[in-house]
Motif scaffolding. Sequence first.
Motif, PDB file in Angstrom:
ATOM      1  N   VAL A  40       0.842  -1.204   0.000  1.00  0.00           N
ATOM      2  CA  VAL A  40       0.000   0.000   0.000  1.00  0.00           C
ATOM      3  C   VAL A  40       0.874   1.249   0.000  1.00  0.00           C
ATOM      4  O   VAL A  40       2.058   1.204   0.336  1.00  0.00           O
ATOM      5  N   GLN A  41       0.246   2.358  -0.366  1.00  0.00           N
ATOM      6  CA  GLN A  41       0.987   3.615  -0.506  1.00  0.00           C
ATOM      7  C   GLN A  41       1.626   4.047   0.809  1.00  0.00           C
ATOM      8  O   GLN A  41       2.741   4.580   0.827  1.00  0.00           O
ATOM      9  N   GLU A  42       0.932   3.811   1.934  1.00  0.00           N
ATOM     10  CA  GLU A  42       1.485   4.217   3.233  1.00  0.00           C
ATOM     11  C   GLU A  42       2.849   3.541   3.479  1.00  0.00           C
ATOM     12  O   GLU A  42       3.789   4.162   3.979  1.00  0.00           O
ATOM     13  N   LYS A  43       2.929   2.265   3.105  1.00  0.00           N
ATOM     14  CA  LYS A  43       4.199   1.559   3.270  1.00  0.00           C
ATOM     15  C   LYS A  43       5.254   2.107   2.309  1.00  0.00           C
ATOM     16  O   LYS A  43       6.428   2.238   2.654  1.00  0.00           O
ATOM     17  N   CYS A  44       4.824   2.413   1.082  1.00  0.00           N
ATOM     18  CA  CYS A  44       5.760   3.001   0.115  1.00  0.00           C
ATOM     19  C   CYS A  44       6.301   4.329   0.634  1.00  0.00           C
ATOM     20  O   CYS A  44       7.507   4.611   0.516  1.00  0.00           O
ATOM     21  N   ASP A  45       5.419   5.130   1.211  1.00  0.00           N
ATOM     22  CA  ASP A  45       5.861   6.429   1.722  1.00  0.00           C
ATOM     23  C   ASP A  45       6.893   6.250   2.833  1.00  0.00           C
ATOM     24  O   ASP A  45       7.870   7.001   2.919  1.00  0.00           O
ATOM     25  N   TYR A  46       6.673   5.255   3.669  1.00  0.00           N
ATOM     26  CA  TYR A  46       7.631   4.965   4.743  1.00  0.00           C
ATOM     27  C   TYR A  46       8.978   4.516   4.165  1.00  0.00           C
ATOM     28  O   TYR A  46      10.050   4.962   4.601  1.00  0.00           O
ATOM     29  N   VAL A  47       8.911   3.651   3.170  1.00  0.00           N
ATOM     30  CA  VAL A  47      10.122   3.087   2.576  1.00  0.00           C
ATOM     31  C   VAL A  47      10.987   4.176   1.932  1.00  0.00           C
ATOM     32  O   VAL A  47      12.207   4.193   2.087  1.00  0.00           O
ATOM     33  N   THR A  48      10.328   5.101   1.239  1.00  0.00           N
ATOM     34  CA  THR A  48      11.108   6.180   0.619  1.00  0.00           C
ATOM     35  C   THR A  48      11.398   7.298   1.625  1.00  0.00           C
ATOM     36  O   THR A  48      12.514   7.807   1.679  1.00  0.00           O
ATOM     37  N   GLY A  49      10.421   7.634   2.450  1.00  0.00           N
ATOM     38  CA  GLY A  49      10.587   8.771   3.358  1.00  0.00           C
ATOM     39  C   GLY A  49      11.482   8.470   4.541  1.00  0.00           C
ATOM     40  O   GLY A  49      12.372   9.259   4.886  1.00  0.00           O
ATOM     41  N   GLU A  50      11.265   7.333   5.182  1.00  0.00           N
ATOM     42  CA  GLU A  50      12.013   7.020   6.398  1.00  0.00           C
ATOM     43  C   GLU A  50      13.261   6.201   6.119  1.00  0.00           C
ATOM     44  O   GLU A  50      14.312   6.435   6.701  1.00  0.00           O
ATOM     45  N   LEU A  51      13.124   5.195   5.253  1.00  0.00           N
ATOM     46  CA  LEU A  51      14.253   4.276   5.041  1.00  0.00           C
ATOM     47  C   LEU A  51      15.199   4.745   3.943  1.00  0.00           C
ATOM     48  O   LEU A  51      16.278   4.190   3.783  1.00  0.00           O
ATOM     49  N   GLY A  52      14.760   5.751   3.168  1.00  0.00           N
ATOM     50  CA  GLY A  52      15.674   6.334   2.187  1.00  0.00           C
ATOM     51  C   GLY A  52      15.792   5.596   0.873  1.00  0.00           C
ATOM     52  O   GLY A  52      16.725   5.827   0.099  1.00  0.00           O
ATOM     53  N   PHE A  53      14.837   4.678   0.585  1.00  0.00           N
ATOM     54  CA  PHE A  53      14.825   4.056  -0.745  1.00  0.00           C
ATOM     55  C   PHE A  53      14.647   5.161  -1.798  1.00  0.00           C
ATOM     56  O   PHE A  53      14.040   6.193  -1.544  1.00  0.00           O
ATOM     57  N   ASP A  54      15.127   4.896  -3.008  1.00  0.00           N
ATOM     58  CA  ASP A  54      14.994   5.878  -4.079  1.00  0.00           C
ATOM     59  C   ASP A  54      13.590   5.914  -4.659  1.00  0.00           C
ATOM     60  O   ASP A  54      13.163   6.936  -5.189  1.00  0.00           O
ATOM     61  N   ALA A  55      12.884   4.798  -4.606  1.00  0.00           N
ATOM     62  CA  ALA A  55      11.523   4.740  -5.145  1.00  0.00           C
ATOM     63  C   ALA A  55      10.842   3.514  -4.564  1.00  0.00           C
ATOM     64  O   ALA A  55      11.495   2.604  -4.034  1.00  0.00           O
ATOM     65  N   CYS A  56       9.525   3.504  -4.647  1.00  0.00           N
ATOM     66  CA  CYS A  56       8.758   2.335  -4.205  1.00  0.00           C
ATOM     67  C   CYS A  56       7.456   2.297  -4.988  1.00  0.00           C
ATOM     68  O   CYS A  56       6.839   3.340  -5.221  1.00  0.00           O
ATOM     69  N   VAL A  57       7.056   1.135  -5.429  1.00  0.00           N
ATOM     70  CA  VAL A  57       5.795   0.985  -6.165  1.00  0.00           C
ATOM     71  C   VAL A  57       4.906  -0.010  -5.420  1.00  0.00           C
ATOM     72  O   VAL A  57       5.402  -0.886  -4.713  1.00  0.00           O
ATOM     73  N   THR A  58       3.585   0.126  -5.593  1.00  0.00           N
ATOM     74  CA  THR A  58       2.669  -0.793  -4.916  1.00  0.00           C
ATOM     75  C   THR A  58       2.311  -1.943  -5.846  1.00  0.00           C
ATOM     76  O   THR A  58       2.095  -1.744  -7.050  1.00  0.00           O
ATOM     77  N   HIS A  59       2.245  -3.140  -5.276  1.00  0.00           N
ATOM     78  CA  HIS A  59       2.031  -4.301  -6.141  1.00  0.00           C
ATOM     79  C   HIS A  59       0.564  -4.509  -6.479  1.00  0.00           C
ATOM     80  O   HIS A  59       0.238  -5.383  -7.273  1.00  0.00           O
ATOM     81  N   HIS A  60      -0.318  -3.710  -5.900  1.00  0.00           N
ATOM     82  CA  HIS A  60      -1.728  -3.835  -6.275  1.00  0.00           C
ATOM     83  C   HIS A  60      -2.029  -3.066  -7.566  1.00  0.00           C
ATOM     84  O   HIS A  60      -3.137  -3.143  -8.083  1.00  0.00           O
TER      85      HIS A  60
END
Lengths: 344, 344
Positions: free
Chosen positions: A181-201
């Motif tokens: 979900v988008q909330e997890k993507c936001d965490y992954v890029t915002g908090e963990l510093g990933f360059d990008a994240c996409v949702t699998h749904h």
Amino acid sequence: MSDTINKQVVLAARPHGAPKDTDFEVKEGPIGDPGDGEVLVRTIYFSLDPYMRGRMNDGPSYAAPVPIGGVMEAGSVGEVVASNADGYKVGDYVTGRGGWQQYAVMKAAEIRKVDPGLAPISTSLGVLGMPGHTAYSGLLTIGDPKPGETVVVSAASGAVGGIVGQIAKIKGARAVGVAGVQEKCDYVTGELGFDACVTHHSDTLAADLKAACPKGIDVYFENVGGKVFEAVLQNVNPFCRIPVCGAISMYNATSLPDGPNKLPMLTGLSIGMRLRMQGFIVTDYQDQFDDFQRDVSGWICDGSLKYKEDIVEGIENSVGAFQGLLEGKNFGKLVMHVGDDNSK
Amino acid sequence: MSDTINKQVVLAARPHGAPKDTDFEVKEGPIGDPGDGEVLVRTIYFSLDPYMRGRMNDGPSYAAPVPIGGVMEAGSVGEVVASNADGYKVGDYVTGRGGWQQYAVMKAAEIRKVDPGLAPISTSLGVLGMPGHTAYSGLLTIGDPKPGETVVVSAASGAVGGIVGQIAKIKGARAVGVAGVQEKCDYVTGELGFDACVTHHSDTLAADLKAACPKGIDVYFENVGGKVFEAVLQNVNPFCRIPVCGAISMYNATSLPDGPNKLPMLTGLSIGMRLRMQGFIVTDYQDQFDDFQRDVSGWICDGSLKYKEDIVEGIENSVGAFQGLLEGKNFGKLVMHVGDDNSK
């Protein structure tokens, strides 16, 4: 020790598909006595991890199934309350495989001490334990990311995935996550510093991945299987490495998904792209455990690696928490809190 | 040089499924003049190999397709009849990528000399050429068989498979072949010294493999894909290595086979069994070419490695020979004989 009973979760029936409440039973058992070379540990936290779904099935596997009526297996951390083993005394904090229960007798050879002064003891089940070790060894040994390469990891906000992406960044690679979900993507890029994240749904997952990985995918750390894997395969670069750690999307499946059969597609692609796909289990890399602990502790201390725990209170809630884990409802490393933590 | 015309086979249309006669045209072209640094070679033999089916398709691949109207690509061996290149003189035997034609102009940098005193020059297209190098590097680098392990190879009587099994034996492993018909199996066990061979047309292929591999499969050298691969997967040992060289059963396919989709099965199996599946192309191992030539020449000389050629006469018959190759009708390394061999 004031307790006289030991709440336990036992496997009541082998689940068919998604585990149901009635596949488990919360019961009260005795508190065991440690024999020679053993300790009695009061569980403070135990870990819930996707691999446990496999332990509920009968049939051939790399590990024996939990027997019907047996206590569910789990890594745990707790306090020694009685010791018959050299080197362990009452009050020591130790981690081992105590299972889904409040007390466990464990062999000294199968536990290790945890220093509560270094990090919260729950991290011995996550970032500094099996999931962290899995991420570290799978990514660095099989994935072997080079500076400037692109690393994609599925279940990116999970206990393993979040660490994979951060280590990829530390090694100079571009980290791209796939999450539910988008909330997890936001965490992954915002908090963990990933360059990008996409949702699998997304219906356009392959295209979304292409946009997030403009130079293609050099390493795919596989946690989920199924459609995410197929979308990744459409975007791999030559010589892509694929450490296969898990396939959570399939763990509750009772049959293979309907066709067409894409196995031959993978074979063909493997040649043209020289893919290397390699399954692994963390215990294969026991000789890297000290390196893992030293490196990841260091990265936590210097702020380059973060982690998130999803702590659920009360052993009675462990079945529901585990059911949610397989549906991706947890957010961060899922840990059951079942006894007072006096280590803080 | 008495010839004034150059018979060629050109690609007339991109095949849909199995290549038809009308997808090719045998035409008469001019004999080229070698420019600076080039030689003109009279083709004596050219090679027919399964990978050529991929060159007939448009679309992304590790190599560019043959253009419509272009001469079909092939490795070839022949005699220099005119030279504008230092180090090459008329009468030299050379191998290069001359294609399906009687004469070819080739760059000196893209050919190498063949010594007809060491072995029949046709072997430069087979056991001492690309197929032999493919078997050698794929098996030893990716498969890495250990003494006492079991190596399975599909297309076992073919140009690559026959060598794979023999090198496995030389390295102390058990060699088990999969071939199309009993006659080929008998050759593989009787002549090449494999320990066992099963036919893939059997309805009980997985069980037949189990019987032929009582200790399970440690290395599977993949040439054919499809059902053979699935049967192998039912018999793999932990830490099995799978060099993926080809997927001949799929080369004429116009769509993926009907489901169920077994890709997730492979993912799950990869973890439990720690499978390593790795695609490769022989040109990735150019740095091993000298080792390959030295070792395989030595094994031929001391009688520990045998080979079989299936030589078809006349360039006009090359389309039919290639069609048969994809159906497994050849028996041994398929080579077209299109010009007088004065090297013997």
